[in-house]
Design a protein around this motif. Structure first.
Motif, PDB file in Angstrom:
ATOM      1  N   LYS A  58       0.845  -1.205   0.000  1.00 31.57           N
ATOM      2  CA  LYS A  58       0.000   0.000   0.000  1.00 31.57           C
ATOM      3  C   LYS A  58       0.876   1.250   0.000  1.00 31.57           C
ATOM      4  CE  LYS A  58      -3.096  -1.202  -0.988  1.00 31.57           C
ATOM      5  NZ  LYS A  58      -3.648  -2.519  -1.165  1.00 31.57           N
ATOM      6  N   LEU A  59       1.920   1.223   0.854  1.00 37.27           N
ATOM      7  CA  LEU A  59       2.767   2.415   0.961  1.00 37.27           C
ATOM      8  C   LEU A  59       3.511   2.677  -0.355  1.00 37.27           C
ATOM      9  CD1 LEU A  59       3.709   4.618   2.887  1.00 37.27           C
ATOM     10  CD2 LEU A  59       5.635   3.159   3.509  1.00 37.27           C
ATOM     11  N   LYS A  60       4.083   1.623  -0.926  1.00 35.79           N
ATOM     12  CA  LYS A  60       4.834   1.791  -2.192  1.00 35.79           C
ATOM     13  C   LYS A  60       3.958   2.378  -3.271  1.00 35.79           C
ATOM     14  CE  LYS A  60       6.364  -2.551  -2.172  1.00 35.79           C
ATOM     15  NZ  LYS A  60       7.166  -3.752  -2.097  1.00 35.79           N
ATOM     16  N   GLU A  61       2.798   1.750  -3.467  1.00 35.67           N
ATOM     17  CA  GLU A  61       2.006   2.142  -4.631  1.00 35.67           C
ATOM     18  C   GLU A  61       1.406   3.537  -4.473  1.00 35.67           C
ATOM     19  OE1 GLU A  61      -1.375  -0.373  -5.496  1.00 35.67           O
ATOM     20  OE2 GLU A  61      -1.655  -0.825  -3.392  1.00 35.67           O
ATOM     21  N   LEU A  62       1.123   3.934  -3.221  1.00 40.41           N
ATOM     22  CA  LEU A  62       0.471   5.241  -3.037  1.00 40.41           C
ATOM     23  C   LEU A  62       1.456   6.388  -2.924  1.00 40.41           C
ATOM     24  CD1 LEU A  62      -2.263   4.349  -0.432  1.00 40.41           C
ATOM     25  CD2 LEU A  62      -2.621   4.893  -2.820  1.00 40.41           C
ATOM     26  N   GLN A 101      -3.424   0.763   5.995  1.00 47.94           N
ATOM     27  CA  GLN A 101      -4.080   1.473   4.873  1.00 47.94           C
ATOM     28  C   GLN A 101      -4.076   2.976   5.144  1.00 47.94           C
ATOM     29  OE1 GLN A 101      -7.967  -0.330   5.093  1.00 47.94           O
ATOM     30  NE2 GLN A 101      -7.411  -2.086   3.809  1.00 47.94           N
ATOM     31  N   LEU A 102      -4.440   3.324   6.391  1.00 45.83           N
ATOM     32  CA  LEU A 102      -4.523   4.760   6.731  1.00 45.83           C
ATOM     33  C   LEU A 102      -3.141   5.403   6.738  1.00 45.83           C
ATOM     34  CD1 LEU A 102      -7.256   4.413   9.489  1.00 45.83           C
ATOM     35  CD2 LEU A 102      -7.494   5.749   7.384  1.00 45.83           C
ATOM     36  N   MET A 103      -2.138   4.661   7.205  1.00 52.42           N
ATOM     37  CA  MET A 103      -0.773   5.204   7.185  1.00 52.42           C
ATOM     38  C   MET A 103      -0.348   5.525   5.759  1.00 52.42           C
ATOM     39  SD  MET A 103       1.054   2.659   9.935  1.00 52.42           S
ATOM     40  CE  MET A 103       2.635   2.967   9.249  1.00 52.42           C
ATOM     41  N   ALA A 104      -0.588   4.574   4.842  1.00 53.98           N
ATOM     42  CA  ALA A 104      -0.190   4.787   3.440  1.00 53.98           C
ATOM     43  C   ALA A 104      -0.956   5.974   2.862  1.00 53.98           C
ATOM     44  CB  ALA A 104      -0.461   3.521   2.633  1.00 53.98           C
ATOM     45  N   TYR A 105      -2.234   6.053   3.189  1.00 53.53           N
ATOM     46  CA  TYR A 105      -3.079   7.150   2.675  1.00 53.53           C
ATOM     47  C   TYR A 105      -2.521   8.504   3.128  1.00 53.53           C
ATOM     48  CZ  TYR A 105      -7.340  10.032   2.281  1.00 53.53           C
ATOM     49  OH  TYR A 105      -8.245  11.023   1.989  1.00 53.53           O
ATOM     50  N   LEU A 120      -0.721  11.539   1.012  1.00 54.33           N
ATOM     51  CA  LEU A 120      -1.282  12.901   0.967  1.00 54.33           C
ATOM     52  C   LEU A 120      -0.224  13.939   1.357  1.00 54.33           C
ATOM     53  CD1 LEU A 120      -4.893  12.742   2.479  1.00 54.33           C
ATOM     54  CD2 LEU A 120      -4.194  12.745   0.075  1.00 54.33           C
ATOM     55  N   ASN A 121       0.542  13.604   2.399  1.00 56.96           N
ATOM     56  CA  ASN A 121       1.616  14.516   2.814  1.00 56.96           C
ATOM     57  C   ASN A 121       2.616  14.762   1.693  1.00 56.96           C
ATOM     58  OD1 ASN A 121       1.709  15.563   5.574  1.00 56.96           O
ATOM     59  ND2 ASN A 121       1.384  13.437   6.163  1.00 56.96           N
ATOM     60  N   LEU A 122       2.822  13.743   0.863  1.00 54.11           N
ATOM     61  CA  LEU A 122       3.799  13.870  -0.227  1.00 54.11           C
ATOM     62  C   LEU A 122       3.160  14.430  -1.497  1.00 54.11           C
ATOM     63  CD1 LEU A 122       5.731  10.519   0.329  1.00 54.11           C
ATOM     64  CD2 LEU A 122       6.586  12.833   0.730  1.00 54.11           C
ATOM     65  N   GLY A 123       1.878  14.751  -1.425  1.00 51.75           N
ATOM     66  CA  GLY A 123       1.201  15.349  -2.586  1.00 51.75           C
ATOM     67  C   GLY A 123       0.906  14.347  -3.693  1.00 51.75           C
TER      68      GLY A 123
END
Ligand code: F6R
Length: 607
Positions: free
Chosen positions: A484-488, A580-584, A588-591
């Motif tokens: 999740k983190l990689k793809e988002l 999921q929420l961490m990746a989200y 968002l923080n990274l734009g």
């Protein structure tokens, strides 16, 4: 992977096509384009990038055309610029096509056509289709397409319009999905039902190797030899509202919040009077009793669900189970024994590798059971038995609610097997059903921590990399958190079985590296905590997913996200939600564009 739309009828054609493309844009968003036929001419508009950029170009454009096609691209051959954007036309603009799939023999076809004087403008494989239609055209568009498909190898769903025929369009399919939507005095084409549900609920899923001829009054189907073919009309039960954001900032956010209701729907669908019932399972009790092995194959997030499914099936159903990544499964020697079932897990039901595996397994006489979200999809139709994950449309490209649907249906299936095979007592069975009924409220409690997770992630988004570790049932949770983190966020992340850290990856740990430890109170808790201590001793920045009341976790780090107490088997459902929420929030923080991350597509219909 690439979305196609088509329309014939009296509505405002540009807006019908644009709305359809917007709804399909999760299939690819490298470029978008449309072509319409009016006054014996084809007009084409294309734009690199997402559909809204094309829509902006067309804001002040009107058209009285009654037939047109559109495309949103996920580039395979040729960079995503406006030249390579579909639709593609022949030199005289008599024909225009949009294509989803890969034409594997395009190089030889292209050389042949170039020698014959056809002028190529793009680097795409798709362009050969329009030149073949042009080459074979002899007054009948259908005949030209029938000749064309005989020359094509690979996978395709394509749609053709012609300046010479403004009263019909032609669609052809082989190994790529395409659907016809039926209206009154109008008809539609779409790669999947999402673009159609706002317009019509009556659809025809094209069979393999079918050519369809659509006018505003009729739909005719033919096989590749030109013989008429009967078709079945299906009713879609998804509503258009389910494909809207409904006040959320992103589809992904909405889909995370829908997870409690996904569990409720699955329970309503499959648990009747505290008994599990799968209406489309199709395998007899005898089959399930005698089953000697299950082989699960899937891709990405669905593969992670499969890894957890293996634990559940072996634990509760006591059936030896293997799990493969679909794109690897195809290349191993499949030794078939009686009483074995191949299982496909897929949200879209169209993933090319997963579909190819079930075809391969069927050719070796395996029976196929699928866990699928999209009713009517190819995997649904080609399986012997199906369990729907019943999540409704999932629009965010990163899978969230459907993962929960997959875990819950796999869990219910494992319990069902355990019951049928006399591996679990009535009391234990009922205890599991009771646990699962408590799950929606527990999920709501985890989601309620979203604001705190958002604040916490503001301290982590500048990390270069994050490691996720878990054990047992939560090792796949670690894999899913990293994916999740990689793809988002495009941040490097990796998931590891915690016990493996000391065999190499522990060398990475320093005071810059965040490590997410998944440590709910399960059978592996103590071992996990030892691994966490090893990370702490080397200065790693810890984020822990722990069970409420775990005071040890709080002593190790300030950054603990608590989940309610839960059984081992259901712990992956609660533990994945903070990830999921961490990746989200990091994305968002990274734009980053969380609903449409770069380079991805929701439905991967090429191998
Ligand atoms: C990741 C993700 C993908 C899909 C994979 C399989 O968030 O969504 O990894 O899980 O492409 O897709 P389906 O389940 O449609 O076969």
């Amino acid at each position: 992977m690439c979305g196609i739309v088509g329309y014939i009828g009296d509505k405002d054609i540009l807006s019908v096509l644009i709305v359809g493309l917007e709804r399909l844009s999760y299939r690819g968003y490298d470029s978008a384009g449309i072509a319409v036929v009016s006054d014996d001419e084809i007009s084409v508009w294309k734009h690199p990038g997402k559909v809204h950029r094309l829509a902006k170009d067309l804001e002040t454009t009107t058209s009285h055309a009654r037939v047109g096609i559109g495309h949103t691209r996920w580039a395979t051959h040729g960079i995503p610029n406006d030249i390579n954007a579909h639709p593609h036309c022949d030199a005289q603009r008599r024909f225009a096509i949009v294509h989803n799939g890969i034409i594997e023999n395009y190089m030889s076809l292209r050389s042949e056509l170039v020698k014959e004087g056809f002028l190529f403008r793009t680097q795409t494989d798709s362009e050969v289709i329009v030149h073949l239609v042009d080459k074979y055209y002899n007054g009948s568009l259908r005949d030209a397409v029938t000749q064309t498909v005989k020359r094509l190898e690979g996978s395709y769903a394509f749609c053709v319009v012609s300046a010479l025929h403004d009263n019909h369009m032609i669609v052809a399919r082989k190994n790529s999905p395409i659907i016809v939507g039926l209206g009154k005095d109008e008809n539609y084409v779409s790669s999947d039902v999402n673009a159609l549900v706002a317009q019509t609920k009556r659809v025809v899923y094209l069979e393999e190797e079918t050519i369809a001829v659509l006018s505003d009054q009729s739909v005719e189907m033919y096989d590749f030899s030109g013989q008429p073919r009967a078709h079945t009309v299906s009713e879609v039960n998804w509503t258009a509202e389910r494909s809207e954001k409904n006040g959320y900032d992103h589809f992904m956010q909405k889909e995370i919040h829908e997870q409690p209701s996904v569990v409720r729907t699955i329970l309503d669908t499959y648990v009747k009077n505290n008994e599990i019932v799968f209406p489309k399972l199709s395998f007899s009790t005898k089959d399930l009793k005698n089953m000697s092995r299950l082989i699960i194959q899937a891709c990405g997030t669905s593969w992670h669900a499969g890894l957890i499914g293996k634990y559940l099936i072996e634990e509760l159903g006591r059936v030896p189970t293997e799990v493969d990544i679909s794109s690897e499964f195809r290349y191993r020697r499949l030794l078939s024994h009686a009483d074995e079932i191949v299982v496909a897990i897929s949200q879209s039901g169209e993933t090319a590798d997963t579909l190819a595996c079930i075809r391969e397994a069927k050719s070796k006489y395996f029976s196929i059971l699928s866990f699928v979200n999209t009713e009517g999809s190819s995997i649904d139709r080609e399986s012997d038995g199906v369990i729907y994950t019943a999540c409704g449309p999932e629009i965010g490209v990163a899978s969230t609610k459907n993962y929960i649907g997959q875990l819950i249906t796999l869990y219910l299936f494992s319990l069902h097997l355990g019951r049928i095979r006399n591996m679990i007592s009535d009391d234990v069975y009922q205890k599991h059903i009771h646990d699962i009924k408590a799950l929606p409220v527990a999920i709501e409690n985890v989601i309620a921590q979203a604001p705190a997770i958002k604040t916490m992630m503001a301290r982590y988004y500048s990390a270069k990399s994050i490691i996720f570790i878990g054990r047992g049932l939560n090792y796949p949770t670690a894999l899913e958190g990293a994916l999740k983190l990689k793809e988002l966020s495009y941040m490097h992340a990796t998931g590891y079985p915690a016990g493996e850290l000391k065999h190499g990856p522990i060398a990475l740990i320093d005071d810059n590296l965040p490590v997410v430890g998944i440590v709910p109170k399960t059978a592996t808790y103590k071992k996990m905590m030892s691994n966490i201590q090893e990370v702490k001793a080397r200065g790693g920045r810890l984020i822990l997913i722990a069970t409420e009341g775990d005071t040890v976790a709080k002593q190790l780090t300030d950054d603990v996200i608590y989940i309610p107490p839960i059984s081992d088997e259901l712990s992956p459902v609660l533990a994945v939600i903070p990830l999921q929420l961490m990746a989200y929030y990091i994305a968002l923080n990274l734009g980053c564009d969380v609903d449409q991350p770069r380079n991805l597509a929701k439905s991967v219909t090429v191998e």
